[in-house]
Scaffold this active site. Structure first.
Site, PDB file in Angstrom:
ATOM      1  N   HIS A 136      98.506  22.270  24.023  1.00  0.00           N
ATOM      2  CA  HIS A 136      97.563  21.920  22.967  1.00  0.00           C
ATOM      3  C   HIS A 136      97.050  20.493  23.127  1.00  0.00           C
ATOM      4  CE1 HIS A 136     101.150  20.508  20.351  1.00  0.00           C
ATOM      5  NE2 HIS A 136     100.387  19.451  20.488  1.00  0.00           N
ATOM      6  N   GLU A 156      95.999  24.928  19.092  1.00  0.00           N
ATOM      7  CA  GLU A 156      97.064  25.727  19.691  1.00  0.00           C
ATOM      8  C   GLU A 156      96.481  26.813  20.597  1.00  0.00           C
ATOM      9  OE1 GLU A 156      99.914  24.578  19.390  1.00  0.00           O
ATOM     10  OE2 GLU A 156     100.632  24.327  17.339  1.00  0.00           O
TER      11      GLU A 156
END
Length: 242
Positions: A138, A143
């Site tokens: 990330h 994410e």
């Protein structure tokens, strides 16, 4: 993409700080995209020292931060606003009105995300964006996933991310489950990006992100598409690239 493997973490910190200072010397009103967490602390320490020596001024600069936890007021000791004040802002001459950290405690988070994007449009584009990289790839708090949101948005944090950040809170249960983050699209609009990584625990994801395929399952890999990226690694983080 320019990848540099430096001899030590201190060399890495000094190199990143020098790049930021050089930008400000050439463009005092530059907009800096700033990051939090353990990665940039040494960089900020170098910048504070350079400022104390009169080598760089932030008086005309603007800054915008990547992210903030949802639900933490700015004065919370683990908020990223508190982090920035402690490690950088209160030690340099940047006007606090020129700094922007997302308000994760805003009553209307969608409006706060839009306001963050507007601030970047008003004073940007970002001239130099500083990044770290998470163990899952990330950047910011974007994410891995089948698709990524381009603009600033609210994101659910992966359990692995919350566990990694628990060292700042003392307990994983105390780590917020959501954050406001710049999207990858916003990050990629920066004129220059510097990503910093150190430690052997980052070697695997560094190799995956910067020598593997470009995929949203590893958000940092999208930096391969940017025309002006500098990757700064210590020997351990760059170990698999030698």
């Amino acid at each position: 993409m320019n990848i540099r493997i430096l001899n030590s973490r201190e060399d890495l910190n000094a190199t990143a700080a020098a790049a930021i200072a050089s930008l400000l010397l050439n463009k005092p009103q530059a907009m800096l995209g700033l990051a939090t967490g353990s990665t940039p602390i040494g960089i900020y320490r170098h910048l504070v020292e350079m400022h104390r020596k009169g080598q760089v001024s932030f008086a005309r600069a603007y800054s915008v931060n990547l992210d903030e936890y949802v639900g933490l007021p700015p004065e919370h000791p683990q908020s990223y606003r508190s982090f920035m004040n402690e490690h950088l802002f209160q030690h340099i001459d940047i006007p606090l009105a020129h700094t922007r950290v997302p308000d994760g405690n805003a009553a209307d988070l969608a409006a706060e995300c839009a306001a963050h994007e507007q601030a970047i449009r008003d004073h940007g584009p970002v001239d130099l964006q500083l990044l770290g990289i998470g163990h899952n790839g990330h950047i910011g708090f974007n994410e891995p996933g089948h698709g990524l949101t381009g603009a600033t948005h609210v994101v659910d944090l992966e359990e692995r991310t919350r566990i990694a950040n628990a060292r700042f809170f003392g307990n994983t249960d105390d780590v917020p489950k959501q954050a406001v983050t710049m999207g990858v699209g916003t990050i990629l609009k920066a004129k220059q990006i510097i990503l910093v990584a150190f430690g052997a625990d980052k070697a695997d994801i560094v190799k995956q992100a910067f020598t593997g395929p470009v995929t949203t399952e590893c958000p940092a890999s999208l930096l391969q598409c940017h025309p002006n990226v500098l990757i700064l690694l210590d020997q351990e983080a760059g170990g698999w690239l030698n």
